[in-house]
Design an enzyme around this catalytic site. Structure first.
Site, mmCIF file in Angstrom:
data_model
loop_
_atom_site.group_PDB
_atom_site.id
_atom_site.type_symbol
_atom_site.label_atom_id
_atom_site.label_comp_id
_atom_site.label_asym_id
_atom_site.label_seq_id
_atom_site.Cartn_x
_atom_site.Cartn_y
_atom_site.Cartn_z
ATOM 1 N N CYS A 2 -4.369 -4.822 -64.893
ATOM 2 C CA CYS A 2 -5.376 -5.878 -65.042
ATOM 3 C C CYS A 2 -5.115 -6.978 -64.022
ATOM 4 O O CYS A 2 -4.091 -7.009 -63.344
ATOM 5 C CB CYS A 2 -5.300 -6.490 -66.432
ATOM 6 N N ARG A 29 -7.065 -3.891 -57.809
ATOM 7 C CA ARG A 29 -6.036 -3.484 -58.763
ATOM 8 C C ARG A 29 -6.550 -2.396 -59.711
ATOM 9 O O ARG A 29 -5.747 -1.752 -60.393
ATOM 10 C CB ARG A 29 -5.578 -4.706 -59.578
ATOM 11 N N TRP A 77 -7.949 -3.281 -67.262
ATOM 12 C CA TRP A 77 -7.697 -1.850 -66.996
ATOM 13 C C TRP A 77 -7.161 -1.340 -68.330
ATOM 14 O O TRP A 77 -6.041 -1.674 -68.709
ATOM 15 C CB TRP A 77 -6.680 -1.747 -65.864
ATOM 16 N N ASN A 103 -2.361 -9.903 -68.471
ATOM 17 C CA ASN A 103 -2.209 -8.773 -67.560
ATOM 18 C C ASN A 103 -0.884 -8.131 -67.948
ATOM 19 O O ASN A 103 0.103 -8.836 -68.121
ATOM 20 C CB ASN A 103 -2.157 -9.335 -66.131
ATOM 21 N N GLY A 104 -0.862 -6.813 -68.152
ATOM 22 C CA GLY A 104 0.397 -6.157 -68.521
ATOM 23 C C GLY A 104 0.281 -5.478 -69.873
ATOM 24 O O GLY A 104 -0.821 -5.168 -70.332
ATOM 25 N N GLU A 471 6.685 18.404 -52.081
ATOM 26 C CA GLU A 471 6.027 17.100 -52.003
ATOM 27 C C GLU A 471 6.488 16.333 -50.746
ATOM 28 O O GLU A 471 5.675 15.703 -50.067
ATOM 29 C CB GLU A 471 6.319 16.291 -53.284
ATOM 30 N N LYS A 475 4.088 15.073 -47.715
ATOM 31 C CA LYS A 475 4.039 13.678 -47.268
ATOM 32 C C LYS A 475 4.292 13.606 -45.770
ATOM 33 O O LYS A 475 3.616 12.915 -45.044
ATOM 34 C CB LYS A 475 5.098 12.879 -48.034
ATOM 35 N N GLU A 478 1.341 14.986 -43.822
ATOM 36 C CA GLU A 478 0.135 14.183 -44.034
ATOM 37 C C GLU A 478 0.113 12.943 -43.134
ATOM 38 O O GLU A 478 -0.932 12.589 -42.602
ATOM 39 C CB GLU A 478 0.108 13.758 -45.517
ATOM 40 N N HIS A 494 14.812 34.603 -45.696
ATOM 41 C CA HIS A 494 13.966 35.804 -45.708
ATOM 42 C C HIS A 494 12.900 35.755 -44.604
ATOM 43 O O HIS A 494 11.849 36.381 -44.747
ATOM 44 C CB HIS A 494 13.289 35.956 -47.073
ATOM 45 N N LYS A 591 -9.045 9.825 -49.847
ATOM 46 C CA LYS A 591 -8.254 9.580 -51.059
ATOM 47 C C LYS A 591 -8.752 10.436 -52.217
ATOM 48 O O LYS A 591 -7.976 10.936 -53.007
ATOM 49 C CB LYS A 591 -8.323 8.090 -51.415
#
Ligand code: M6R
Length: 596
Positions: A2, A29, A77, A103-104, A471, A475, A478, A494, A591
Site C-alpha cells: 500500500c 507500488r 493492496w 501501509n503494511g 534461474e 537471469k 536475460e 554427458h 514484463k
C-alpha cells in the site's frame, strides 16, 4: 504494497488535486483501491473511497473538490480482507472523530478486531488499517492525548506497518513507523508525510526521514519526532534532497532491478507475516494432501520457483509433485487429469497467457486449483479456487528477482507446514538474505573482468540448487544477452563438457550435502582449464577445488538455495551494466506476456 500520504495546511483549501497527484505518484507500488479523507476546520471529516484506478475513482467520487486543512490519501493492496469499498482506506474510528490509514501488515488483526468489538467499538471492515485507528481510539477513550495513545497503540499492533492518523480536535496529523517506509516533507505553511520520497519531492525538497519506532507530529509549520518507547523528542535536522525524481523513484539505486534485489529481505519478512496469519495456507496444504496428483504449473522464473517447491515438498512433506512448464501441461497432463488432482499455478503477473491457457485446460477436466500470485486482482488470482499472495509490491524491472524469492519462500513454508515441521524457523530468512547481500559486492567485483566479455557460460546445480542454476542462467542471459545455460551438474559430462577450454566459465551452485557431487563436477571442468566458480557456504573442499568461491553465510541447509539466488541476481545485474545495457528493460522482452 500500500501507499499512504498526508498533508497539513495552515488554511482551509481545496486539497483534492494534491491528494490525487500524490496517489498517482504512489501507484507504482501496486494497488486495488483508493481513498481520500479531508478534515475541515469545523470538525467535519469528508471520507470517500472505493475499489478501482485512481483516475476512475477520483472522477467518480469527485476527489478534486475535497476541501480541508488536512488530508490523507491511501492506495490499498489487499492483504487482510478482499478488495471492496468497505475494506478500502482510510477508516474512521467508532464515532468518526478520528480517521487514519496504514501501509503494511498488522498480523494480529483478527484478534484485535475481536477485542475492539468486545470493548464496544464499531468495526466496519476486515482491514488491518482500521485496527490501527481503533488501537488509538482505545487509549483516547481512556483519556490519553494523541501522542500517548499512539505510543500505547504501538504495543498492541504486531507486524510491520506505518500509519497516519488525525482527529477533529487539533490541526495536526500523527504518523508512526515500524518496518514500512515513512518520509516527512516540510514546505511553507504546509507539511507532508508519505510512504516514500517520490510522492513528496515535487512538493518540497526539505525532508526528514522517519526511522523505525518514531512518531512524527505534523502541524502546518512544524514537524516533531518522538521515540515511541519513552515519548522523548528526537533531534534530527531536515535535509535538502537535490537528486532527481528518477533517482528517488529507484530508491537511490541506479536501476529498479538493483532496488528490487535489495528489497528481498523486507518483502520476505512481509510475506512470512502474511503466511503466519493466513488460513489459506492450511487450505492449500489440505488440498495438496488429499489430491491424487499435484502439479505445479508456471513459466520462466516462476517455473524455476515451482521446481524448487517440488524439491522442498518431496523432502519435507513426502509429497511428490509434478512441476511442468505451463504450455506443456496441455498436451502432456491435461488429457489425463481429473477432479481428484490439484494444481498450483505460479505467476508474478497472474496474466501470463501460457499459464492461463493451462489453467483453463485443467479446469475443463475438473481439476482443483490454487495460485501463488503477486498481482492482486489478476486473472489468475480470480480464476483459481484458492490463492496465496506473494506480497512483493510492484516489480518494475522485467527480470523477476524479489518475486522469485517470495515464490520460493512460499513453497518452503507450505512444505514445512505440510510436513508438520516448525515454520518458525523461517523467521531467520530475512536476516540471512540481508547478511548475504551485505557481503556479496566485494566478492563479485573481481569476477567482472573475467566474465564481462564472455558470450558463453554454464550454470550448474544439483537437487535444490538445480532450480537455482536454471534461474541464475535465465537471469544472466536475460540481462547480458550472452548465452548461458542452466543444467543439472551431473549432466554436464554427458556432452556439454566438450565446450570447455582455457578459462571457459562454469558456475557451480553447491547445496549443503551435495558437496561431493559438486566437487567432482568442478574437477572435471578444472582439469580441462575451465574457470570454475563455486557458490556455497564456506567449505574446505569447495575452496581447494574451485578457482573462485563466492561464500554465503552459514545457515540452515534449507535456506542455502535462497541465499545462493542472490549472487546470481547481482552478478547478472553487474555484468549487464558493465556491458552497457539497461537491466530493467532488456531488449525484446516484456514484463507481462499476454500472448501465446
Ligand atoms: O508473470 P509470470 O511470473 O507468469 O511471468 C513468467 C515469465 O515470463 C517470467 O518469470 C520471466 O521469465 C521473467 N521476467 C524472467 O526474469
Amino acid at each position: 504494497m500500500c501507499g499512504i500520504f498526508g498533508v497539513v495546511s495552515s488554511e482551509e483549501r481545496v486539497l483534492g488535486p494534491v491528494l490525487i497527484e500524490a496517489a498517482q505518484r504512489l501507484t507504482y507500488r501496486g494497488y486495488d483501491s483508493v481513498g481520500c479523507a479531508t478534515l475541515h476546520a469545523d470538525g467535519h471529516i469528508d471520507l470517500r473511497k472505493d475499489v478501482g484506478k485512481v483516475e476512475e475513482v477520483a472522477a467518480r467520487l469527485d476527489f478534486a473538490a475535497m476541501k480541508g486543512k488536512r488530508g490523507i490519501v491511501q492506495l490499498r493492496w489487499a492483504t487482510f480482507g478482499h478488495p471492496s469499498q468497505v475494506n478500502a482506506q482510510p477508516h474512521f474510528d467508532s464515532d468518526g472523530d478520528l480517521v487514519g490509514a496504514h501501509n503494511g501488515n498488522v498480523v494480529n488483526n483478527v484478534e484485535l478486531r475481536a477485542q475492539f468489538m468486545a470493548e464496544g467499538m464499531i468495526v466496519r471492515s476486515e482491514n488491518d488499517g482500521e485496527s490501527c485507528v481503533h488501537a488509538v481510539e482505545r487509549y483516547v477513550n481512556q483519556g490519553h492525548d494523541m501522542l500517548d495513545a499512539i505510543r500505547r497503540a504501538f504495543r498492541d499492533l504486531e507486524g510491520d506497518y506505518a500509519f497516519i492518523v488525525g482527529g477533529v480536535s487539533e490541526n495536526t496529523l500523527y504518523a508512526f513507523k515500524k518496518g514500512s517506509g515513512l518520509v516527512v516533507g516540510i514546505g511553507e505553511g504546509v507539511t507532508y508525510v508519505s510512504s516514500d520520497l517520490p510522492s513528496i519531492l515535487p512538493l518540497t525538497r526539505r525532508i526528514l526521514r522517519v526511522r523505525d519506532g518514531e512518531i512524527a507530529v505534523l502541524t502546518p509549520e512544524t514537524v516533531t519526532l518522538y521515540h515511541v518507547e519513552d515519548g522523548q523528542p528526537v533531534k534530527r535536522e531536515p535535509e535538502t534532497v537535490t537528486e532527481s525524481m528518477d533517482w528517488a523513484q529507484k530508491g537511490g539505486y541506479a536501476h529498479f532491478m538493483l532496488k528490487e534485489i535489495h528489497e528481498q529481505p523486507q518483502v520476505a519478512g512481509e510475506l512470512l507475516h502474511l503466511l503466519d496469519a493466513s488460513s489459506d495456507v492450511d487450505a492449500v496444504v489440505a488440498r495438496m494432501r488429499e489430491a491424487h496428483h499435484v502439479y505445479v504449473v508456471a513459466c520462466g522464473t516462476s517455473y524455476h520457483a515451482g521446481l524448487l517447491g517440488a524439491v522442498y515438498l518431496a523432502r519435507l512433506a513426502g509429497r511428490p509433485v509434478i512441476p511442468v512448464i505451463a504450455p506443456q501441461f496441455i498436451p502432456q497432463y491435461a488429457p489425463a487429469v481429473n477432479s481428484h488432482d490439484f494444481g498450483v499455478f505460479v505467476s508474478q503477473s497472474g496474466e501470463t497467457k501460457d499459464v492461463l491457457n493451462a489453467l483453463q485446460a485443467a479446469q475443463r477436466r475438473g481439476m482443483g486449483t490454487a495460485s501463488l500470485v503477486n498481482v492482486i486482482g489478476s486473472t489468475l488470482m480470480n480464476e483459481t479456487d484458492l490463492y496465496l499472495p506473494l506480497a512483493c509490491g510492484y516489480e518494475i524491472s522485467v527480470p523477476a528477482t524479489k518475486t522469485f524469492m517470495n515464490q520460493a519462500i512460499a513453497f518452503l513454508y507450505l512444505a514445512l507446514r505440510m510436513g508438520g515441521h516448525d515454520t518458525g524457523i523461517m523467521a531467520q530468512v530475512p536476516a540471512l538474505l540481508e547478511a548475504s547481500l551485505a557481503q556479496l559486492g566485494p566478492q563479485l567485483a573481481p569476477l567482472e573482468p573475467a566474465l564481462v566479455q564472455r558470450n558463453d557460460l554454464y550454470c550448474l546445480g544439483y537437487g535444490a540448487t538445480y532450480p537455482i542454476a536454471l534461474e541464475g542462467a535465465l537471469k544472466l542471459k536475460e540481462v547480458t544477452y550472452a548465452h548461458c545455460e542452466g543444467m543439472l551438474s551431473t549432466e554436464f559430462k554427458h556432452g556439454p563438457l566438450s565446450a570447455v577450454d582455457d578459462d571457459y566459465p562454469v558456475i557451480f551452485v553447491a547445496g549443503s550435502g551435495d558437496t561431493d557431487l559438486i566437487v567432482s563436477g568442478i574437477n572435471e571442468v578444472a582439469v580441462r582449464g575451465g574457470h570454475t566458480i563455486a557458490i556455497g557456504v564456506e567449505d574446505a573442499r569447495l575452496r581447494a577445488n574451485a578457482r573462485t568461491l563466492i561464500r554465503l553465510p552459514e545457515s540452515n541447509p534449507l535456506f542455502v538455495p535462497l541465499a545462493a539466488t542472490l549472487p546470481l541476481q547481482l552478478l547478472s545485474y553487474r555484468l549487464s551494466v558493465a556491458r552497457g545495457y539497461d537491466p530493467d528493460f532488456p531488449r525484446n522482452l516484456s514484463k507481462t506476456l499476454t500472448v501465446d
